[in-house]
Motif scaffolding. Structure first.
Motif, PDB file in Angstrom:
ATOM      1  N   VAL A   4       0.846  -1.186  -0.033  1.00  0.00           N
ATOM      2  CA  VAL A   4       0.043  -0.029  -0.091  1.00  0.00           C
ATOM      3  C   VAL A   4       1.087   1.196  -0.056  1.00  0.00           C
ATOM      4  O   VAL A   4       1.809   1.243   0.750  1.00  0.00           O
ATOM      5  CB  VAL A   4      -0.778   0.093   1.123  1.00  0.00           C
ATOM      6  CG1 VAL A   4      -1.568   1.249   1.352  1.00  0.00           C
ATOM      7  CG2 VAL A   4      -2.154  -1.059   1.236  1.00  0.00           C
ATOM      8  N   ALA A   5       0.531   2.141  -0.590  1.00  0.00           N
ATOM      9  CA  ALA A   5       1.093   3.597  -0.824  1.00  0.00           C
ATOM     10  C   ALA A   5       0.240   4.605  -0.413  1.00  0.00           C
ATOM     11  O   ALA A   5      -0.790   4.750  -1.144  1.00  0.00           O
ATOM     12  CB  ALA A   5       2.081   3.807  -2.031  1.00  0.00           C
ATOM     13  N   GLN A   6       0.793   5.418   0.506  1.00  0.00           N
ATOM     14  CA  GLN A   6      -0.069   6.730   0.800  1.00  0.00           C
ATOM     15  C   GLN A   6       1.022   7.872   0.623  1.00  0.00           C
ATOM     16  O   GLN A   6       1.766   8.071   1.186  1.00  0.00           O
ATOM     17  CB  GLN A   6      -0.677   6.577   2.248  1.00  0.00           C
ATOM     18  CG  GLN A   6      -1.231   5.795   2.676  1.00  0.00           C
ATOM     19  CD  GLN A   6      -1.838   5.628   3.920  1.00  0.00           C
ATOM     20  OE1 GLN A   6      -1.564   4.775   4.951  1.00  0.00           O
ATOM     21  NE2 GLN A   6      -2.212   6.726   4.454  1.00  0.00           N
ATOM     22  N   PRO A   7       0.941   8.402  -0.681  1.00  0.00           N
ATOM     23  CA  PRO A   7       2.014   9.520  -1.197  1.00  0.00           C
ATOM     24  C   PRO A   7       2.154  10.549  -0.413  1.00  0.00           C
ATOM     25  O   PRO A   7       3.037  11.467  -0.505  1.00  0.00           O
ATOM     26  CB  PRO A   7       1.182   9.562  -2.607  1.00  0.00           C
ATOM     27  CG  PRO A   7      -0.156   9.624  -2.513  1.00  0.00           C
ATOM     28  CD  PRO A   7      -0.313   8.285  -1.572  1.00  0.00           C
ATOM     29  N   PHE A  90      -4.847   5.619   8.097  1.00  0.00           N
ATOM     30  CA  PHE A  90      -3.719   4.357   7.408  1.00  0.00           C
ATOM     31  C   PHE A  90      -4.741   3.629   6.452  1.00  0.00           C
ATOM     32  O   PHE A  90      -5.945   3.158   7.023  1.00  0.00           O
ATOM     33  CB  PHE A  90      -3.279   3.478   8.627  1.00  0.00           C
ATOM     34  CG  PHE A  90      -2.329   3.915   9.461  1.00  0.00           C
ATOM     35  CD1 PHE A  90      -2.703   4.490  10.779  1.00  0.00           C
ATOM     36  CD2 PHE A  90      -1.074   3.822   8.934  1.00  0.00           C
ATOM     37  CE1 PHE A  90      -1.794   5.092  11.534  1.00  0.00           C
ATOM     38  CE2 PHE A  90       0.072   4.539   9.603  1.00  0.00           C
ATOM     39  CZ  PHE A  90      -0.392   4.835  10.999  1.00  0.00           C
ATOM     40  N   CYS A  91      -4.293   3.452   5.468  1.00  0.00           N
ATOM     41  CA  CYS A  91      -4.887   2.616   4.271  1.00  0.00           C
ATOM     42  C   CYS A  91      -4.310   1.021   4.493  1.00  0.00           C
ATOM     43  O   CYS A  91      -3.048   1.009   4.731  1.00  0.00           O
ATOM     44  CB  CYS A  91      -4.630   3.105   2.887  1.00  0.00           C
ATOM     45  SG  CYS A  91      -5.370   2.153   1.675  1.00  0.00           S
ATOM     46  N   PHE A 104      -0.200  -2.438   5.793  1.00  0.00           N
ATOM     47  CA  PHE A 104      -0.497  -0.869   6.002  1.00  0.00           C
ATOM     48  C   PHE A 104       0.402   0.026   5.306  1.00  0.00           C
ATOM     49  O   PHE A 104       1.528  -0.370   5.073  1.00  0.00           O
ATOM     50  CB  PHE A 104      -0.288  -0.635   7.548  1.00  0.00           C
ATOM     51  CG  PHE A 104      -1.660  -0.949   8.534  1.00  0.00           C
ATOM     52  CD1 PHE A 104      -1.299  -2.572   9.081  1.00  0.00           C
ATOM     53  CD2 PHE A 104      -2.695  -0.289   8.662  1.00  0.00           C
ATOM     54  CE1 PHE A 104      -2.399  -2.702   9.869  1.00  0.00           C
ATOM     55  CE2 PHE A 104      -3.827  -0.791   9.548  1.00  0.00           C
ATOM     56  CZ  PHE A 104      -3.520  -2.136  10.250  1.00  0.00           C
ATOM     57  N   GLY A 105      -0.142   1.131   4.915  1.00  0.00           N
ATOM     58  CA  GLY A 105       0.734   2.205   4.411  1.00  0.00           C
ATOM     59  C   GLY A 105       1.181   2.906   5.504  1.00  0.00           C
ATOM     60  O   GLY A 105       1.027   2.487   6.987  1.00  0.00           O
TER      61      GLY A 105
ATOM     62  N   GLY B  42       3.597   2.869   9.538  1.00  0.00           N
ATOM     63  CA  GLY B  42       2.580   2.322   9.668  1.00  0.00           C
ATOM     64  C   GLY B  42       2.678   0.837  10.566  1.00  0.00           C
ATOM     65  O   GLY B  42       3.883   0.393  10.510  1.00  0.00           O
ATOM     66  N   PRO B  43       1.696   0.141  11.229  1.00  0.00           N
ATOM     67  CA  PRO B  43       1.951  -0.944  11.912  1.00  0.00           C
ATOM     68  C   PRO B  43       2.490  -2.165  10.947  1.00  0.00           C
ATOM     69  O   PRO B  43       2.221  -2.150   9.828  1.00  0.00           O
ATOM     70  CB  PRO B  43       0.442  -1.221  12.546  1.00  0.00           C
ATOM     71  CG  PRO B  43      -0.293  -0.101  12.467  1.00  0.00           C
ATOM     72  CD  PRO B  43       0.328   0.884  11.119  1.00  0.00           C
ATOM     73  N   GLN B  44       3.336  -2.932  11.515  1.00  0.00           N
ATOM     74  CA  GLN B  44       4.022  -4.149  10.749  1.00  0.00           C
ATOM     75  C   GLN B  44       3.567  -5.372  11.581  1.00  0.00           C
ATOM     76  O   GLN B  44       3.710  -5.386  12.795  1.00  0.00           O
ATOM     77  CB  GLN B  44       5.390  -3.802  10.837  1.00  0.00           C
ATOM     78  CG  GLN B  44       5.872  -2.856   9.761  1.00  0.00           C
ATOM     79  CD  GLN B  44       7.337  -2.840   9.455  1.00  0.00           C
ATOM     80  OE1 GLN B  44       8.176  -3.496  10.162  1.00  0.00           O
ATOM     81  NE2 GLN B  44       7.665  -2.169   8.145  1.00  0.00           N
TER      82      GLN B  44
END
Lengths: 114, 115
Positions: A4-7, A90-91, A104-105, B42-44
């Motif tokens: 996933v990318a959140q730019p 978060f996506c 997650f992104g 982000g969570p991992q």
């Protein structure tokens, strides 16, 4: 592997204006997509998900997201932002090969000014 | 109905020490996952437990281990702590019957600082 990318690290919007937080994904097969919100020093709260069906998904607190398969995007939207919407968003995409794990992104900070 | 609860909320350890974090899933949930959220990330995914067994694991070293008890609660153990282990550790639960399409329910996390 899925990703996933959140730019955008941060999105700024004035209260009352529409907001969009962008997300693009990469998966093999059909995607299961999610949006979560995190307030300071708190855990993640579920906002909405896309599994199948209508490309426009409605969720909690007036948020919605638009799934676009051709652009592999799942942007989060809200018609009129509130100061209380300020948080980290978060996506995430579900791992289709495994069980219920999410990828997650890196997150996008949304700041809504009065 | 209590949600996912985690303890402790904050703790400070020194390098080389060991730590145990605890999680009680939401009522009716039998699957527990652990995530590490480093600052600004982000969570991992660390691992997931179901029926007291680790059934999926992310890209974390063997220093990270866990356990699930018959009442579905879970522990995360980290040995030989490194500075880089400083993070917010999140527990998430879900019902097994909804693992593919359902959302995860997260606790508020345990903030670990390693000095």
């Amino acid at each position: 592997a899925q990703s996933v990318a959140q730019p955008e690290d941060q999105v700024n919007v004035a209260e009352g204006n529409p907001l969009t937080v962008k997300c693009t994904y990469s998966v093999s097969g059909n995607p299961y997509l999610f949006w979560y919100v995190q307030y300071p020093n708190r855990g993640l709260q579920f906002l909405l998900k896309y599994i199948t069906g209508d490309n426009l998904v409605k969720g909690s607190y007036g948020f919605e997201a638009e799934f676009n398969k051709s652009q592999t995007s799942f942007h989060l939207k809200k018609p009129s932002a509130l100061v209380s919407d300020s948080a980290l968003y978060f996506c995430a995409v579900r791992d289709m090969a495994g069980y219920s794990t999410l990828t997650f992104g890196k997150g996008t900070m949304l700041l809504v000014s009065p | 109905d209590a949600g996912v609860t985690q303890s402790p909320t904050h703790l400070i350890k020194t390098r080389g020490q060991q730590v145990t974090l605890r999680c009680s899933p939401k009522s009716g949930h039998d699957t527990v996952s652990w995530y590490q959220q480093a600052l600004g990330q982000g969570p991992q995914f660390i691992f997931q437990y179901y029926e007291e067994e680790e059934r999926q694991r992310g890209n974390f070293p063997d220093r990270f281990s866990g356990h699930q008890f018959p009442n579905y609660s879970s522990e995360l153990n980290v040995n030989a702590l490194l500075l880089g282990d400083s993070a917010l550790y999140l527990c998430a639960s879900s019902p097994e019957g909804n693992t593919k399409t359902g959302e995860l329910f997260f606790g508020e996390g345990s903030r670990l600082t390693v000095l």
